[in-house]
Design a protein around this motif. Sequence first.
Motif, PDB file in Angstrom:
ATOM      1  N   SER A  91       0.840  -1.197   0.000  1.00 11.07           N
ATOM      2  CA  SER A  91       0.000   0.000   0.000  1.00 11.07           C
ATOM      3  C   SER A  91       0.872   1.242   0.000  1.00 11.07           C
ATOM      4  N   LEU A  92       0.444   2.245  -0.761  1.00  7.70           N
ATOM      5  CA  LEU A  92       1.152   3.522  -0.825  1.00  7.70           C
ATOM      6  C   LEU A  92       0.226   4.644  -0.389  1.00  7.70           C
ATOM      7  N   GLY A  93       0.753   5.576   0.394  1.00  8.52           N
ATOM      8  CA  GLY A  93      -0.036   6.720   0.828  1.00  8.52           C
ATOM      9  C   GLY A  93       0.789   7.624   1.724  1.00  8.52           C
ATOM     10  N   ASP A  94       0.366   8.869   1.848  1.00  6.75           N
ATOM     11  CA  ASP A  94       1.061   9.861   2.672  1.00  6.75           C
ATOM     12  C   ASP A  94       0.535   9.757   4.098  1.00  6.75           C
ATOM     13  N   VAL A  95       1.261   9.032   4.955  1.00 13.80           N
ATOM     14  CA  VAL A  95       0.756   8.780   6.305  1.00 13.80           C
ATOM     15  C   VAL A  95       1.092   9.890   7.287  1.00 13.80           C
ATOM     16  N   CYS A 137       7.260  -9.640  10.893  1.00 16.45           N
ATOM     17  CA  CYS A 137       6.737  -8.283  10.990  1.00 16.45           C
ATOM     18  C   CYS A 137       6.611  -7.620   9.617  1.00 16.45           C
ATOM     19  N   SER A 138       5.493  -6.944   9.414  1.00 18.12           N
ATOM     20  CA  SER A 138       5.326  -6.113   8.236  1.00 18.12           C
ATOM     21  C   SER A 138       6.175  -4.851   8.400  1.00 18.12           C
ATOM     22  N   ALA A 139       6.204  -3.998   7.363  1.00 20.00           N
ATOM     23  CA  ALA A 139       7.099  -2.838   7.423  1.00 20.00           C
ATOM     24  C   ALA A 139       6.441  -1.607   6.815  1.00 20.00           C
ATOM     25  N   LEU A 140       6.737  -0.445   7.417  1.00 23.03           N
ATOM     26  CA  LEU A 140       6.296   0.845   6.892  1.00 23.03           C
ATOM     27  C   LEU A 140       7.528   1.701   6.640  1.00 23.03           C
ATOM     28  N   TYR A 141       7.673   2.163   5.400  1.00 29.69           N
ATOM     29  CA  TYR A 141       8.801   2.996   5.021  1.00 29.69           C
ATOM     30  C   TYR A 141       8.324   4.412   4.732  1.00 29.69           C
ATOM     31  N   ARG A 142       8.919   5.376   5.430  1.00 32.70           N
ATOM     32  CA  ARG A 142       8.583   6.785   5.232  1.00 32.70           C
ATOM     33  C   ARG A 142       9.423   7.357   4.101  1.00 32.70           C
ATOM     34  N   ARG A 145       4.464  13.371   0.530  1.00 36.87           N
ATOM     35  CA  ARG A 145       5.165  12.316  -0.178  1.00 36.87           C
ATOM     36  C   ARG A 145       4.536  10.956   0.134  1.00 36.87           C
ATOM     37  N   ALA A 146       4.504  10.077  -0.852  1.00 41.33           N
ATOM     38  CA  ALA A 146       3.888   8.756  -0.694  1.00 41.33           C
ATOM     39  C   ALA A 146       4.817   7.820   0.060  1.00 41.33           C
ATOM     40  N   ASP A 147       4.322   7.279   1.162  1.00 39.68           N
ATOM     41  CA  ASP A 147       5.051   6.298   1.953  1.00 39.68           C
ATOM     42  C   ASP A 147       4.608   4.892   1.524  1.00 39.68           C
TER      43      ASP A 147
END
Length: 294
Positions: free
Chosen positions: A110-114, A130-135, A119-121
């Motif tokens: 999933s892509l989105g500006d969190v 574990c899943s991952a979230l990249y800023r 900018r799209a994270d």
Amino acid sequence: MKVIVRRMVKGMGKGIVKRIVKRMSSPFERRMASLASGMVFAITLTACRGESTQEWRDEGGVRWRTLEVPRGTPGFTRMSASETGIRFQNNASEKILLGNRTLAQGGGVSLGDVDGDGRADIFLARTEGCSALYRNTGNWEFEDITTRARVGACDRHSSGSAMADVDGDGDLDLVLLATTGPNAIFVNDGKARFTERRDLGLDTVGRGATTVTMADVNGDGRLAMFIANYKPYNVDDTIPPQQRAFNQMVRETGPKQFEIVPEHRQDYKLVMRPDMGGMRMTQRAQPDEFYTND
């Protein structure tokens, strides 16, 4: 699955943009119309060189004209983990696959500006671990903020995911599905810190959820949700091969009429497949789910 970020190079094929004029009644429709018109405007600016020689054509309330798109160099540039900072692989071990082959279906992206910086994270769901979230920090560089954002969800076999403003507060929340459960919504505080909620009505036991999509289907300004399910487990892994043979699972009820034996009807069904030689026994999937937003 190894994640590779690719950068799109300028280049477009020839296409037609149609401009549709319609009175928008709801706030959601007006927002979507504004977004669509902005996209068309942006495409026109980047694609056209000078004034177009094509004339507008009227067709039953619709005006359109052919875009004159210059030839470019389409394609992608491979960017390594050392350049982007995204070091993520989704591996399912033989151990979990021997117990449940359904877990080999992969994880969602999933892509989105969190965090509201424009900018799209990137969120990457992991089947095992574990899943991952990249800023997105700009210039195609990303920072792993999984721990700080509290979206690792290490205790499940994550599958599909989506980012959307579920609670209508102006920031993107995360919907995360899991093959064997639980499905959950991670509510964003607007600063990329999330709180997991399992009490909002989604399935928590696991029905093989794979993908999710959301839309305002009734014009009330709130997002409804549709979840597509497969199965949490492959039934063939739970029944010995000799017991799931066709003549053990199917009985004849009349001339050229057959049915699954009662004890297995909830898991299997009969389908006619001429391309595969005639009647086949196949597994039933779990029902899909549709949720309204109250």
